[in-house]
Design a protein around this motif. Structure first.
Motif, mmCIF file in Angstrom:
data_model
loop_
_atom_site.group_PDB
_atom_site.id
_atom_site.type_symbol
_atom_site.label_atom_id
_atom_site.label_comp_id
_atom_site.label_asym_id
_atom_site.label_seq_id
_atom_site.Cartn_x
_atom_site.Cartn_y
_atom_site.Cartn_z
ATOM 1 N N VAL A 49 21.011 19.928 96.398
ATOM 2 C CA VAL A 49 22.420 20.249 96.626
ATOM 3 C C VAL A 49 22.569 21.051 97.921
ATOM 4 O O VAL A 49 21.676 21.822 98.293
ATOM 5 C CB VAL A 49 22.999 21.027 95.417
ATOM 6 N N ARG A 50 23.684 20.842 98.593
ATOM 7 C CA ARG A 50 24.038 21.612 99.792
ATOM 8 C C ARG A 50 25.546 21.826 99.779
ATOM 9 O O ARG A 50 26.303 20.919 99.427
ATOM 10 C CB ARG A 50 23.640 20.864 101.050
ATOM 11 N N ILE A 51 25.971 23.020 100.162
ATOM 12 C CA ILE A 51 27.398 23.309 100.246
ATOM 13 C C ILE A 51 27.717 23.881 101.620
ATOM 14 O O ILE A 51 26.973 24.711 102.143
ATOM 15 C CB ILE A 51 27.866 24.249 99.111
ATOM 16 N N ILE A 52 28.814 23.422 102.201
ATOM 17 C CA ILE A 52 29.303 23.921 103.482
ATOM 18 C C ILE A 52 30.664 24.551 103.210
ATOM 19 O O ILE A 52 31.533 23.929 102.592
ATOM 20 C CB ILE A 52 29.418 22.777 104.515
ATOM 21 N N TYR A 53 30.833 25.796 103.681
ATOM 22 C CA TYR A 53 32.051 26.541 103.339
ATOM 23 C C TYR A 53 32.357 27.576 104.412
ATOM 24 O O TYR A 53 31.484 27.964 105.180
ATOM 25 C CB TYR A 53 31.888 27.227 101.975
ATOM 26 N N GLY A 54 33.606 28.019 104.456
ATOM 27 C CA GLY A 54 34.004 29.100 105.350
ATOM 28 C C GLY A 54 33.813 30.434 104.654
ATOM 29 O O GLY A 54 33.956 30.533 103.435
ATOM 30 N N ARG A 55 33.503 31.484 105.435
ATOM 31 C CA ARG A 55 33.202 32.799 104.860
ATOM 32 C C ARG A 55 34.252 33.827 105.248
ATOM 33 O O ARG A 55 34.082 34.581 106.190
ATOM 34 C CB ARG A 55 31.826 33.254 105.314
ATOM 35 N N PRO A 56 35.356 33.889 104.502
ATOM 36 C CA PRO A 56 36.360 34.914 104.798
ATOM 37 C C PRO A 56 35.826 36.311 104.479
ATOM 38 O O PRO A 56 34.856 36.456 103.729
ATOM 39 C CB PRO A 56 37.520 34.541 103.875
ATOM 40 N N GLN A 57 36.465 37.298 105.067
ATOM 41 C CA GLN A 57 36.084 38.693 104.859
ATOM 42 C C GLN A 57 37.242 39.452 104.232
ATOM 43 O O GLN A 57 38.405 39.126 104.473
ATOM 44 C CB GLN A 57 35.706 39.311 106.191
ATOM 45 N N LEU A 58 36.926 40.459 103.466
ATOM 46 C CA LEU A 58 37.972 41.247 102.808
ATOM 47 C C LEU A 58 38.838 42.002 103.814
ATOM 48 O O LEU A 58 40.060 42.005 103.708
ATOM 49 C CB LEU A 58 37.356 42.233 101.811
ATOM 50 N N LYS A 59 38.231 42.669 104.776
ATOM 51 C CA LYS A 59 38.966 43.429 105.802
ATOM 52 C C LYS A 59 40.094 44.271 105.194
ATOM 53 O O LYS A 59 41.259 44.124 105.566
ATOM 54 C CB LYS A 59 39.509 42.499 106.879
ATOM 55 N N ASN A 60 39.734 45.124 104.244
ATOM 56 C CA ASN A 60 40.685 46.030 103.582
ATOM 57 C C ASN A 60 41.754 45.312 102.764
ATOM 58 O O ASN A 60 42.821 45.868 102.510
ATOM 59 C CB ASN A 60 41.338 46.984 104.590
ATOM 60 N N ARG A 61 41.487 44.074 102.385
ATOM 61 C CA ARG A 61 42.391 43.334 101.502
ATOM 62 C C ARG A 61 41.693 43.171 100.161
ATOM 63 O O ARG A 61 40.495 43.337 100.044
ATOM 64 C CB ARG A 61 42.728 41.967 102.100
ATOM 65 N N SER A 62 42.456 42.812 99.139
ATOM 66 C CA SER A 62 41.861 42.633 97.808
ATOM 67 C C SER A 62 41.490 41.170 97.591
ATOM 68 O O SER A 62 42.100 40.266 98.173
ATOM 69 C CB SER A 62 42.837 43.083 96.724
#
Length: 179
Positions: A49-62
């Motif tokens: 299996v392989r998954i490709i995804y974007g990695r958002p960051q919290l940056k002081n958000r919930s």
């Protein structure tokens, strides 16, 4: 005549190279694309299996603000995550044929719904179409004492398979995969 051809060629080369230097390139993506696979070695022939995804960051958000409870989420950032199974597997209790699928989730208080969808190349979940669902499974919503700033996916080897573990903030969700 040779001078005219040479001059014309020189002008064409200068014009072409000037166009190349004017090319504008974008900066780094705020939510970079990443990939996780099992096994993690580089031999493609051994991949399950392989998954490709974007990695958002919290940056002081919930987490609830970025992946709202009860709503279909793209499972990452930008394009919907895409997961490829290189052989038939059992994904969270559902038999799945080898192939590539979009991965969506519906975060919940006690459990998350993990969705495999046959419609590929989707931006976010804006055009998510439930009729393309191949599987919907429910997995418990776990937690960890340490917080992850960036949304992350990793595979953990277990007896007879692996778990696809998704983590963000203190939330951890694991989907069992066997083959």
């Amino acid at each position: 005549m040779k001078k005219i051809i040479s001059l014309s060629l020189f002008i064409a080369v200068i014009s072409f190279s000037n166009g190349l230097s004017a090319q504008k390139f974008s900066g780094l993506d705020k939510s970079p694309m990443d990939m996780a696979s099992y096994p993690t070695d580089y031999k493609v022939s051994d991949k399950v299996v392989r998954i490709i995804y974007g990695r958002p960051q919290l940056k002081n958000r919930s987490l609830a603000e970025l992946a709202p409870t009860g709503q279909v989420w793209r499972t990452g950032a930008n394009e919907a995550a895409e997961i490829t199974f290189y052989q038939d597997v059992n994904f969270g209790g559902k038999d799945i044929k080898a192939g590539t699928y979009s991965l969506f989730t519906i975060p919940g208080e006690q459990e998350w719904t993990v969705i495999l969808n046959k419609n590929l190349n989707q931006w976010g979940s804006y055009f998510y179409d439930e009729s393309g669902d191949v599987a919907r499974i429910k997995v418990p919503n776990g937690s960890d004492a340490s917080s992850l700033e960036e949304f992350s996916i990793a595979f953990k080897e277990v007896e007879k398979g692996a778990h696809m573990v998704m983590g963000w903030d203190k939330t951890r969700v694991a989907v069992p995969i066997t083959w």
